[in-house]
Design an enzyme around this catalytic site. Structure first.
Site, PDB file in Angstrom:
ATOM      1  N   GLU A 209       2.009   3.168   2.929  1.00  0.00           N
ATOM      2  CA  GLU A 209       2.728   2.792   1.716  1.00  0.00           C
ATOM      3  C   GLU A 209       4.034   3.587   1.619  1.00  0.00           C
ATOM      4  O   GLU A 209       4.193   4.618   2.274  1.00  0.00           O
ATOM      5  CB  GLU A 209       1.861   3.074   0.483  1.00  0.00           C
ATOM      6  CG  GLU A 209       0.539   2.316   0.466  1.00  0.00           C
ATOM      7  CD  GLU A 209       0.696   0.812   0.474  1.00  0.00           C
ATOM      8  OE1 GLU A 209       1.653   0.303  -0.146  1.00  0.00           O
ATOM      9  OE2 GLU A 209      -0.131   0.132   1.106  1.00  0.00           O
TER      10      GLU A 209
ATOM     11  N   ARG B 256      -1.543 -12.748  -3.468  1.00  0.00           N
ATOM     12  CA  ARG B 256      -0.885 -12.927  -2.172  1.00  0.00           C
ATOM     13  C   ARG B 256      -1.799 -13.713  -1.243  1.00  0.00           C
ATOM     14  O   ARG B 256      -3.015 -13.512  -1.240  1.00  0.00           O
ATOM     15  CB  ARG B 256      -0.552 -11.576  -1.540  1.00  0.00           C
ATOM     16  CG  ARG B 256       0.388 -10.735  -2.372  1.00  0.00           C
ATOM     17  CD  ARG B 256       0.577  -9.366  -1.777  1.00  0.00           C
ATOM     18  NE  ARG B 256      -0.672  -8.612  -1.795  1.00  0.00           N
ATOM     19  CZ  ARG B 256      -0.781  -7.320  -1.485  1.00  0.00           C
ATOM     20  NH1 ARG B 256       0.286  -6.632  -1.118  1.00  0.00           N
ATOM     21  NH2 ARG B 256      -1.948  -6.703  -1.533  1.00  0.00           N
TER      22      ARG B 256
ATOM     23  N   ARG C 162       0.018 -11.442   2.574  1.00  0.00           N
ATOM     24  CA  ARG C 162      -0.579 -10.131   2.876  1.00  0.00           C
ATOM     25  C   ARG C 162      -1.223 -10.277   4.244  1.00  0.00           C
ATOM     26  O   ARG C 162      -2.111 -11.108   4.427  1.00  0.00           O
ATOM     27  CB  ARG C 162      -1.613  -9.759   1.810  1.00  0.00           C
ATOM     28  CG  ARG C 162      -2.427  -8.492   2.114  1.00  0.00           C
ATOM     29  CD  ARG C 162      -1.495  -7.283   2.178  1.00  0.00           C
ATOM     30  NE  ARG C 162      -2.196  -6.027   2.215  1.00  0.00           N
ATOM     31  CZ  ARG C 162      -2.754  -5.486   3.296  1.00  0.00           C
ATOM     32  NH1 ARG C 162      -2.742  -6.130   4.460  1.00  0.00           N
ATOM     33  NH2 ARG C 162      -3.339  -4.318   3.229  1.00  0.00           N
TER      34      ARG C 162
END
Length: 172
Positions: A97, A134, A89
């Site tokens: 998104e 992540r 990330r």
């Protein structure tokens, strides 16, 4: 009967205070309110540019490569997968998104720079991973900070959530 109602009321008040207190301690809601970020960069804006054209616009980074692997998948503009199994990330940035304006341009930018190429990551030493497991870090391609480039290109917004080793405001 009256004492039970009073105890229930006190319990509810205490629970509410705990929830609010925990929110203030973690500071997430106080520090990052970005939601539904979008931008107006055209989906095909980077199509005619090579990765080298983009990289040539930027100075070398002061970040240090802590791990290196091939990028095998670009999920969106701020999440990639590596051949070593890590999900990265990109720390300090937020891109649109899926379904939000600007998603494709941000994702295509990262794909052009990273997909099927060797990348390095400077892992955030103050917060190694997010709630999804992540790894948080700066992605480095050809000694350039991809997180910084996303901000400077206007296809990401700052998403600073302390603690973090990195200050994304210095990248703008």
């Amino acid at each position: 009967m009256i004492s039970i109602k009073i105890n229930v009321s006190k319990t509810i008040i205490v629970l509410l205070l705990l929830v609010v207190g925990l929110g203030l301690l973690t500071g997430v809601s106080a520090r990052y309110v970005g939601d539904g970020y979008s931008h107006n960069v055209a989906d095909n804006y980077y199509d005619s540019m090579s990765a080298q054209d983009i990289l040539n616009k930027y100075n070398d980074t002061t970040c240090h490569a802590e791990e290196t692997a091939v990028c095998t998948k670009v999920v969106d503009g701020d999440t990639i997968y590596l051949s070593n199994g890590d999900k990265i990330r990109l720390v300090g940035v937020n891109t649109p998104e899926r379904g939000v304006q600007g998603y494709k341009a941000s994702k295509e930018f990262v794909k052009k720079l990273c997909l099927n190429k060797q990348v390095s990551v400077d892992v955030d030493d103050k917060k190694h991973s997010d709630k999804y497991g992540r790894t948080l870090g700066v992605v480095i391609v050809d000694n350039k900070n991809v997180n910084e480039m996303l901000l400077k290109e206007g296809i990401a917004e700052v998403m600073y959530i302390p603690p973090s080793e990195f200050n994304p405001y210095s990248w703008q």
